[in-house]
Design an enzyme around this catalytic site. Structure first.
Site, PDB file in Angstrom:
ATOM      1  N   HIS A  47    -102.903 -32.568   5.380  1.00  0.00           N
ATOM      2  CA  HIS A  47    -103.616 -31.320   5.624  1.00  0.00           C
ATOM      3  C   HIS A  47    -104.142 -30.805   4.284  1.00  0.00           C
ATOM      4  CE1 HIS A  47    -100.861 -30.870   9.345  1.00  0.00           C
ATOM      5  NE2 HIS A  47    -101.999 -31.436   9.677  1.00  0.00           N
ATOM      6  N   HIS A  73     -95.514 -31.676   3.273  1.00  0.00           N
ATOM      7  CA  HIS A  73     -96.409 -30.677   3.866  1.00  0.00           C
ATOM      8  C   HIS A  73     -96.180 -29.323   3.213  1.00  0.00           C
ATOM      9  CE1 HIS A  73     -98.129 -32.599   7.622  1.00  0.00           C
ATOM     10  NE2 HIS A  73     -97.249 -33.508   7.246  1.00  0.00           N
ATOM     11  N   GLU A 113     -91.344 -29.565   4.368  1.00  0.00           N
ATOM     12  CA  GLU A 113     -92.225 -28.405   4.316  1.00  0.00           C
ATOM     13  C   GLU A 113     -91.884 -27.552   3.098  1.00  0.00           C
ATOM     14  OE1 GLU A 113     -94.615 -27.676   6.421  1.00  0.00           O
ATOM     15  OE2 GLU A 113     -94.211 -28.792   8.263  1.00  0.00           O
TER      16      GLU A 113
END
Length: 1236
Positions: free
Chosen positions: A922, A1019, A1104
């Site tokens: 992303h 991420h 994350e």
């Protein structure tokens, strides 16, 4: 004193015995004679005790007590009026003093049904007994909210019309009307009841009761308004109120109460009027009637008058909510919500959002939608779900996979062995015999570290300099880009640095010495207690010692290519002219124009600037920087972007050094959100004050930048930039619109743009008006990042957290249902922040998070490759594939070189387990690249633990899975317009090449029986704090569905929890309680789930990292920076080394002191002792890692793994109110939980 105590104890025993006796006596009377006089007498005695003794009330409702059943049985069977009144008074006393628990206790004993039946029977009397009706309604109004099926029971018993008729017939009898209104409010909580009451004229009845300001009967007025607000939640009733002109009536009444209630004693009445307005404006007709009645101006003026009195904040907040809701919906001021840039795909998908986007005519992609949220047709079904708990539970667990067969990992080859052979050349380490390599030793030796430690050991901790690292993806056919780790190739310099000046060569040599000197071998255990301990004494996690690193000031001049003349220029910056013309050959690349008017004014601060550099250097390690401005420019020339960018942003050219100070999470000023909303509402009320001038527009190629001195100038035409349009609203306020991801019409979150032409001492407000998420960490202390070129020229090239009055809230710009996944009535959200610029005519950059471009990654990889020690480190940089726009996707292989080319050493080399890492799928999650940078620098460093880690594993790393998205400033998608982390199940080689080939690598490893021990995808998370992991577990998934897991006969190794547990103890930013191992249906196409389910990797994770900061551990209360992110990447490596100790301790023949070495490096800045004789089994961290059964105490947030855009929005958005401190804690942190 003791006598008194004994007396009181005897008294309590007597009283308790008395109530028990009275209840027994009442039960006996009921069973035998049902004598009215006797029951009347006993119940009056019980009433007296209940009214006078709290202990009696407690005993009556205690667990196991039969007192309530006796009373209810008597009430149901006895026809005597006085007895009924006595029992009702007892019940009123019990539920009034005991709160919700006693009311629930009464409901549990069947009290609702008995009382409703009593109400029906009493209504048949002509006329009904007033006192009896008052008491029945009083008890029912208190217990009704605790009975989830109360609405249905009341409707079946015919109680609705009984209560309504009582009100109609006794409007002047306020003592009777009050409990009846309270019960009507409870009835109205049921939507079917509300519609039924509306048809019988209840709305009109309420408006007969409420009226202009009056000091009399304000309690009845208050309850009537609360009932009206509940009734108007029904859209049928709301329409009826609008048709009868009641919106104007409510506004008139509100103004009257506002004017006359000067002492603010009737705030609840005023709030009740606002609540009714809030309910009626839930429908479009209500909002239109509100606007037509001049409601915006009325509520704006009254709320501004209330601001001075803090106790009136509920009125201000509710008024703000109503005005925001009624603000006329507008479309974004764009020609289309599709991206400004277009990329023609090689293949158009048959289905999905991209196919829909290509099939839509341009004029229908952004139609203003003023419909009510999810309100297609007002159908209020008679058979609504009564059990709200069941409804909520089903909603909560709907996304969790419950099919055990689907949960069980089933290795699927996917492609044949013949097809997978295309990846053989990317695994030369499995076949290379290393003949002809310049290895450390030609003779076989035992696998022990020899030699001594010379010089400092550089560990990427939170005290280190941070430059950048990112992760994304590409396409093409897996070709080799760079060389093998042979000595002559490993020593090769990148072409861009070959002709550098002599001083730059010196820094290059220093870099090579730090990352790995050929003459240096790994230290042996006996060397620890001398040189090693001295080296460790100079290492801390947060700040370096106050000794100045030699030559840093000069080094910064070299690394950033900043001639001293720049600091004293008057108008023209020679640095710019050289960079813009002579420096670049071939493809035109230039830095933006830099106005240096402000620099000359700061010439006197030159000495101060240099001292501040020295001060900053004290906080930085003596290690090398990976940033090279000239090399960056060379890399940019070969980077391919859709807009064909020709400019380079100054922060990417200068690089980033973390500031030497801490950046705490911002404390939100009280009332900031409503202040900003009020300013937005002023746009509608005072339209003549609005400038509404476009000052930047990507969609208009002929647009000219205004030359007026008072107007800010904007730019985003550089790599990773994202800003589409800027509109000047007021003199110092600007609305900013972000660009959609290419081939998409949404995903607006990432921003990166340039601002110039500012004046110091002026508060500039920036509003980014087309955000999509329903909440953001900007509401909880996160700040945007700003980079000042003026500061960089003064040797402080740092991104710093900047901005005040920050908040995130829903605005009046309507989202098209096309862009909102078919949902109607959705709005965009605004990020607003205010900035005071420190320098005049500076050039500043703003970003959502620390930028990390694709060119930065390529530059860092070249620097790492040129500086590594080829005798010690096996490093390969291959091309995994090419992306859609023709950029290469790098694939790295890192491990330790075999000690010799003898069979034993080659065999050990080839049999090392694989670790597969990826990042930056992303593009907007730039923090993932900084974590990856920390991982890469640690793996390429020369400290002993890094060497032992390389000797333990072979690392296959794809540091950027989505290069095209990163280059073009996307937030989530690739050029295909799709989220690549939802394509792992069936990636298309033409549309998702990087995912197709990354999965192919994993499938190849599975086919040759070399399954990775760990797969981890890095991420970033925008709505949670700390760093945490998502993994995969069958048992934990089943447990969270509230099924009986034991009946499923699931046998599962809990080893998937080991690595997160390790990290929670060695990484201060990591939070175990935020981790989740649940498999959701919506995540079945993510890398984590597919690699676990199809490839068969048990330890498959998503890691994350917060975009905001930490709320626990050493960094609690601090915003996260590149130091902490790189440290997390390094500590992930240390965690892998500890994982090795646990998974294969017998194979691990290194000294235990070396195995424990990283704990002292990372956990503490004080090294007390490193004894070589410490036994592995007595490691102080072993107890943490027991493979025990998890207790599943934590409540897991399933809403947004890696910020999924498909999340369900909250019914009441957090942005709609001022969160209290307690609510903020609940929103952003979880209670402490303990590891099993």
């Amino acid at each position: 004193m003791s006598k008194l105590k004994v007396a009181s104890e005897k008294s309590s025993v007597t009283n308790n015995s008395r109530i028990v006796g009275l209840l027994a006596q009442l039960e006996k009377v009921n069973a035998e004679s049902a004598d009215a006089d006797a029951t009347r007498y006993v119940t009056s005695k019980i009433l007296h005790l209940v009214q006078s003794q709290e202990k009696t009330r407690r005993e009556m409702t205690a667990k196991g007590s039969t007192g309530m059943e006796v009373l209810l049985t008597t009430l149901e069977n006895m026809k005597d009026l006085q007895t009924a009144l006595n029992i009702l008074n007892i019940l009123v006393e019990l539920v009034s003093a005991g709160g919700g628990r006693r009311a629930s206790f009464l409901v549990g004993k069947g009290g609702s049904q008995i009382l409703l039946q009593l109400l029906t029977n009493a209504s048949k009397e002509s006329p009904p007994n007033e006192e009896l009706m008052i008491q029945i309604h009083s008890v029912l109004a208190k217990i009704g909210p605790k009975d989830k099926k109360f609405g249905v029971k009341a409707r079946i018993n015919g109680a609705l019309n009984i209560t309504l008729n009582l009100v109609k017939q006794n409007l002047q009898n306020h003592r009777l009307v009050l409990p009846c209104l309270q019960l009507l409010r409870v009835y109205s909580a049921n939507s079917v009841n509300s519609v039924s009451l509306g048809k019988n004229g209840v709305v009109e009845l309420m408006f007969k009761i409420i009226g202009p300001f009056s000091k009399k009967n304000s309690s009845v007025m208050k309850v009537a308004l609360d009932t009206l607000a509940a009734l108007l939640k029904s859209k049928t009733n709301a329409r009826r109120a609008v048709d009868r002109g009641y919106v104007q009536v409510l506004l008139t009444i509100y103004v009257d109460w506002h004017r006359h209630d000067s002492r603010h004693r009737n705030m609840l009445v005023r709030k009740g009027i606002l609540q009714s307005l809030k309910s009626v404006t839930n429908i479009k007709l209500g909002r239109k009637a509100f606007i037509d009645a001049n409601g915006m101006k009325i509520l704006y003026n009254t709320s501004q008058e209330c601001l001075a009195v803090r106790t009136l904040d509920p009125l201000v907040n509710t008024s703000s909510l109503i005005m925001r809701k009624c603000f006329p919906k507008n479309r974004l001021p764009l020609p289309t919500i599709k991206s400004s840039f277009h990329f023609q795909l090689p293949v158009i998908p048959v289905t999905g959002p991209v196919a829909q986007l290509y099939s839509l005519p341009p004029e229908v992609d952004d139609v203003v939608d003023e419909s009510d949220d999810n309100d297609d047709i007002d159908i209020e079904a008679e058979n609504e779900t009564e059990n709200e708990d069941d409804l909520d539970q089903n909603f909560k667990n709907d996304d969790i996979e419950t099919d055990i067969n689907k949960l069980k990992p089933q290795q699927e080859p996917g492609r044949t062995i013949e097809e997978l052979k295309m990846y053989e050349h990317l695994f030369p380490e499995l076949v290379d015999d290393f003949q002809g390599y310049d290895l450390i030793s030609k003779e076989p030796k035992p696998f022990l570290f020899e030699g001594k430690v010379r010089g400092p050991i550089v560990v990427p901790t939170a005290g280190e300099e941070a430059s950048g690292s990112s992760g994304s993806s590409r396409r093409g056919g897996a070709a080799k880009e760079s060389a093998s780790p042979r000595g002559e190739e490993g020593d090769r310099k990148p072409a861009a640095t070959a002709g550098a000046k002599e001083d730059r060569k010196g820094s290059e040599r220093a870099l090579q010495q730090q990352l790995g000197d050929p003459s240096r071998t790994a230290p042996s255990a006996p060397g620890f207690n001398s040189d090693l301990v001295k080296a460790l004494d100079r290492i801390t996690l947060q700040n370096m010692p106050s000794e100045t690193a030699p030559g840093l000031t000069a080094g910064m001049k070299k690394d950033y290519n900043l001639p001293l003349t720049v600091l004293s220029c008057a108008k023209v910056c020679p640095h710019v002219s050289s960079c813009g013309n002579s420096l670049f050959e071939g493809r035109a690349v230039q830095l933006g124009k830099l106005c240096c008017t402000g620099v000359g004014a700061e010439d006197d601060e030159d000495t101060e600037s240099n001292s501040s550099v020295d001060q900053a250097s004290a906080e930085l390690p003596e290690g090398p920087t990976l940033h090279d401005a000239e090399l960056y420019i060379e890399v940019v020339k070969s980077t391919k972007s859709v807009p064909q960018y020709s400019e380079v942003a100054y922060p990417d050219y200068f690089g980033h050094i973390p500031p030497p100070f801490k950046e705490p999470i911002l404390e939100r000023p009280y009332g900031v959100q409503r202040t900003k909303i009020a300013q937005d509402i002023e746009r509608l009320i005072h339209q003549s004050d609005i400038i509404d001038r476009v000052v930047y527009d990507l969609d208009n190629p002929n647009y000219t930048i205004p030359e007026e001195g008072e107007i800010l100038k904007f730019n985003s035409k550089f790599e990773s930039g994202n800003l589409r349009k800027v509109i000047q609203i007021r003199k110092n306020e600007y609305d900013l619109i972000l660009n959609s991801d290419i081939n998409s019409n949404h995903y607006h979150q990432w921003f990166y743009f340039e601002v110039s032409g500012m004046r110091p001492g002026v508060a500039y407000r920036f509003n980014i008006i087309n955000c999509e998420k329903s909440n953001s960490q900007f509401n909880y202390g996160m700040q945007p990042l700003m980079y000042s070129v003026q500061e960089a020229l003064n040797a402080r090239p740092s991104w710093i957290r900047m901005g005040t009055d920050i908040c995130y809230y829903k605005n009046h710009f309507s989202r098209s249902s096309v862009a909102a996944g078919g949902q109607k009535g959705k709005s965009y959200y605004t990020i607003t922040f205010t900035v005071n610029f420190p320098h005049k005519d500076d050039v500043c950059y703003f970003a959502y998070h620390y930028p990390y471009t694709y060119s930065t990654l390529q530059m860092h990889l070249q620097k790492l490759e040129s500086a590594h020690n080829p005798q010690q480190i096996y490093f390969r940089k291959d091309v995994l594939c090419e992306t859609l726009s023709g950029n290469t996707c790098p694939l790295l292989t890192i491990t330790a070189m075999p000690e010799s080319n003898y069979y034993e050493h080659i065999c050990q080399f080839r049999n090392r387990p694989y670790i597969f890492l990826s990042a930056r799928v992303h593009p907007g999650e730039t923090n993932a690249s900084w974590v990856m940078k920390g991982t890469l620098e640690y793996l390429m460093s020369n400290n002993p633990t890094a060497q032992s880690l390389r000797e333990s594993y072979i690392f296959k790393i794809v540091p950027m899975l989505n290069p095209d998205g990163v280059i073009n400033g996307n937030h989530r998608c690739s050029l295909s317009g799709e989220d690549l982390n939802r394509q792992w199940q069936s990636p298309n080689p033409d549309l998702h090449p990087t995912i197709y080939h990354a999965k192919g690598l994993l499938q190849y490893l599975a086919a040759v029986k070399r399954l990775p021990l760990v797969y981890c995808d890095y991420h970033g998370h925008s709505r949670k704090k700390n760093v945490f992991m998502y993994g995969c577990s069958i048992k934990e998934t089943v447990w969270h569905t509230h099924e009986n897991a034991s009946s499923c006969d699931v046998v599962e190794d809990t080893g998937y929890r080991t690595l997160p547990k390790i990290l929670s103890h060695i990484a201060p930013a990591f939070c175990m309680s935020s981790c989740s191992f649940v498999v959701e249906k919506s995540k079945e196409s993510t890398a984590r789930v597919v690699v676990w389910r199809e490839i068969g990797v048990q330890r498959s994770y998503t890691m994350e990292s917060t975009l905001c900061g930490c709320d626990q551990g050493k960094y609690k209360g601090l915003q996260i920076g590149t130091r902490e992110l790189e440290e997390m990447g390094a500590k992930f490596c240390v965690g892998l080394l500890r994982l090795k100790r646990l998974t294969s301790p017998l194979e691990y023949n290194l000294p235990s002191s070396l195995l424990d070495f990283e704990n002292d490096l990372i956990e503490s800045s004080k090294v007390t002792s490193l004894a070589c004789s410490v036994c592995f089994d007595h490691s102080p961290t072993t107890y943490v890692l027991e493979e025990d059964e998890p207790r599943f105490l934590e409540e897991v947030d399933y809403s947004a793994e890696s910020n999924d855009e498909l999340d369900n929005e909250l019914t009441e958005n957090v942005g709609d109110y001022e969160p209290s401190a307690q609510e903020e804690v609940l929103s952003d942190s979880e209670p402490p939980r303990y590891l099993p």
